[in-house]
Design a protein around this motif. Structure first.
Motif, PDB file in Angstrom:
ATOM      1  N   UNK A  65      26.526  31.984 -11.533  1.00 14.78           N
ATOM      2  CA  UNK A  65      25.838  31.905 -10.242  1.00 14.78           C
ATOM      3  C   UNK A  65      24.533  31.133 -10.373  1.00 14.78           C
ATOM      4  N   UNK A  66      23.842  31.362 -11.478  1.00 13.91           N
ATOM      5  CA  UNK A  66      22.568  30.670 -11.693  1.00 13.91           C
ATOM      6  C   UNK A  66      22.801  29.156 -11.780  1.00 13.91           C
ATOM      7  N   UNK A  67      23.817  28.762 -12.508  1.00 12.63           N
ATOM      8  CA  UNK A  67      24.140  27.335 -12.602  1.00 12.63           C
ATOM      9  C   UNK A  67      24.494  26.795 -11.218  1.00 12.63           C
ATOM     10  N   UNK A  68      25.325  27.531 -10.467  1.00 14.12           N
ATOM     11  CA  UNK A  68      25.733  27.100  -9.132  1.00 14.12           C
ATOM     12  C   UNK A  68      24.534  26.944  -8.203  1.00 14.12           C
ATOM     13  N   UNK A  69      23.650  27.924  -8.205  1.00 11.63           N
ATOM     14  CA  UNK A  69      22.465  27.864  -7.333  1.00 11.63           C
ATOM     15  C   UNK A  69      21.620  26.643  -7.690  1.00 11.63           C
ATOM     16  N   UNK A  70      21.442  26.390  -8.971  1.00 13.93           N
ATOM     17  CA  UNK A  70      20.678  25.208  -9.381  1.00 13.93           C
ATOM     18  C   UNK A  70      21.345  23.921  -8.912  1.00 13.93           C
ATOM     19  N   UNK A  71      22.666  23.844  -9.012  1.00 14.88           N
ATOM     20  CA  UNK A  71      23.391  22.645  -8.558  1.00 14.88           C
ATOM     21  C   UNK A  71      23.269  22.487  -7.044  1.00 14.88           C
ATOM     22  N   UNK A  99      23.797  38.080  -1.911  1.00 18.33           N
ATOM     23  CA  UNK A  99      24.003  39.506  -1.677  1.00 18.33           C
ATOM     24  C   UNK A  99      25.289  39.766  -0.891  1.00 18.33           C
ATOM     25  N   UNK A 100      25.453  39.066   0.230  1.00 18.18           N
ATOM     26  CA  UNK A 100      26.584  39.348   1.103  1.00 18.18           C
ATOM     27  C   UNK A 100      27.840  38.542   0.792  1.00 18.18           C
ATOM     28  N   UNK A 101      27.692  37.309   0.362  1.00 13.41           N
ATOM     29  CA  UNK A 101      28.861  36.478   0.095  1.00 13.41           C
ATOM     30  C   UNK A 101      29.334  36.661  -1.343  1.00 13.41           C
ATOM     31  N   UNK A 102      28.420  36.566  -2.292  1.00 17.57           N
ATOM     32  CA  UNK A 102      28.799  36.677  -3.707  1.00 17.57           C
ATOM     33  C   UNK A 102      28.921  38.133  -4.140  1.00 17.57           C
ATOM     34  N   UNK A 103      28.296  39.050  -3.410  1.00 15.39           N
ATOM     35  CA  UNK A 103      28.410  40.462  -3.741  1.00 15.39           C
ATOM     36  C   UNK A 103      27.548  40.906  -4.908  1.00 15.39           C
ATOM     37  N   UNK A 104      26.508  40.141  -5.219  1.00 14.71           N
ATOM     38  CA  UNK A 104      25.615  40.533  -6.311  1.00 14.71           C
ATOM     39  C   UNK A 104      24.631  41.583  -5.824  1.00 14.71           C
ATOM     40  N   UNK A 105      24.159  42.421  -6.743  1.00 16.91           N
ATOM     41  CA  UNK A 105      23.134  43.389  -6.363  1.00 16.91           C
ATOM     42  C   UNK A 105      21.751  42.775  -6.581  1.00 16.91           C
ATOM     43  N   UNK A 106      20.714  43.505  -6.192  1.00 11.05           N
ATOM     44  CA  UNK A 106      19.351  42.968  -6.253  1.00 11.05           C
ATOM     45  C   UNK A 106      18.959  42.553  -7.666  1.00 11.05           C
ATOM     46  N   UNK A 107      19.311  43.338  -8.656  1.00  9.36           N
ATOM     47  CA  UNK A 107      18.976  43.031 -10.043  1.00  9.36           C
ATOM     48  C   UNK A 107      19.655  41.737 -10.488  1.00  9.36           C
ATOM     49  N   UNK A 108      20.939  41.612 -10.164  1.00 11.59           N
ATOM     50  CA  UNK A 108      21.681  40.409 -10.555  1.00 11.59           C
ATOM     51  C   UNK A 108      21.135  39.155  -9.868  1.00 11.59           C
ATOM     52  N   UNK A 109      20.793  39.290  -8.592  1.00  5.72           N
ATOM     53  CA  UNK A 109      20.214  38.152  -7.875  1.00  5.72           C
ATOM     54  C   UNK A 109      18.872  37.782  -8.500  1.00  5.72           C
ATOM     55  N   UNK A 110      18.087  38.795  -8.852  1.00  5.35           N
ATOM     56  CA  UNK A 110      16.814  38.547  -9.521  1.00  5.35           C
ATOM     57  C   UNK A 110      16.987  37.783 -10.822  1.00  5.35           C
ATOM     58  N   UNK A 111      18.032  38.125 -11.576  1.00  7.14           N
ATOM     59  CA  UNK A 111      18.312  37.411 -12.826  1.00  7.14           C
ATOM     60  C   UNK A 111      18.706  35.966 -12.551  1.00  7.14           C
TER      61      UNK A 111
END
Length: 178
Positions: free
Chosen positions: A73-79, A129-141
């Motif tokens: 997800x981090x790579x995707x967000x950066x792209x 949060x809503x589309x990828x289903x990550x929790x707050x901690x994972x999104x923070x990472x």
């Protein structure tokens, strides 16, 4: 999740089929995330391709195999951010109509417009949060910010959507997640 860890270990050792299996597990949700962030089929395809290629090339840098999905997800967000920064975000009504789905294109257009009106950091947090289903901690990472900041961004984003777009229609943003 142990299967993910074992697939990551195999992929790190050069097993291409293991890497393909890993990507297939997350492909759908990565696509949905990129689609919500970019709103352009060509850009989504580019972001997905670049993400998969980067992940394959840099798999050896992944320190904790358990966090493969967060790393992707981090790579995707950066792209996605790179693509958004390269282009001027000008879309016409016709492009929105072509992008919308036949069965609910008006709702899709309204949701896209509502999300696009949010600040980029808030939009990204809501999509993850809503589309990828990550929790707050994972999104923070993924975004390299504290989980409390993510919680605030999600709350602020829901409030902005509620007060700006959905107040008159009586729709309620789902607050029951995590």
């Amino acid at each position: 999740m142990s299967s993910v860890k074992s697939l990551v270990k195999k992929a790190k050792k050069g097993d291409g089929e293991a890497f393909v299996s890993l990507v297939k597990q997350y492909e759908n949700v990565l696509f949905k995330t990129a689609n919500r962030l970019l709103n352009n089929d060509e850009d989504v395809a580019d972001a997905m391709q670049d993400t998969i290629l980067s992940a394959y090339e840099r798999l050896h840098t992944l320190k904790n195999d358990h966090y493969f999905h967060t790393w992707m997800y981090k790579i995707l967000i950066n792209k996605c951010n790179t693509l958004l920064n390269r282009r001027n975000k000008v879309t016409s009504f016709d492009e929105h109509m072509a992008h919308g789905r036949a069965d609910s294109h008006f709702t899709s257009i309204e949701l896209e417009d509502a999300l696009d009106s949010l600040p980029p950091d808030t939009k990204t947090a809501l999509v993850l949060y809503y589309i990828a289903g990550l929790n707050n901690r994972e999104i923070g990472e993924v975004l390299d910010v504290p989980a409390g900041t993510i919680k605030s961004r999600i709350s602020r984003g829901k409030q902005m959507l509620r007060s700006t777009y959905y107040k008159s229609e009586g729709a309620v943003v789902n607050e029951s997640r995590r």
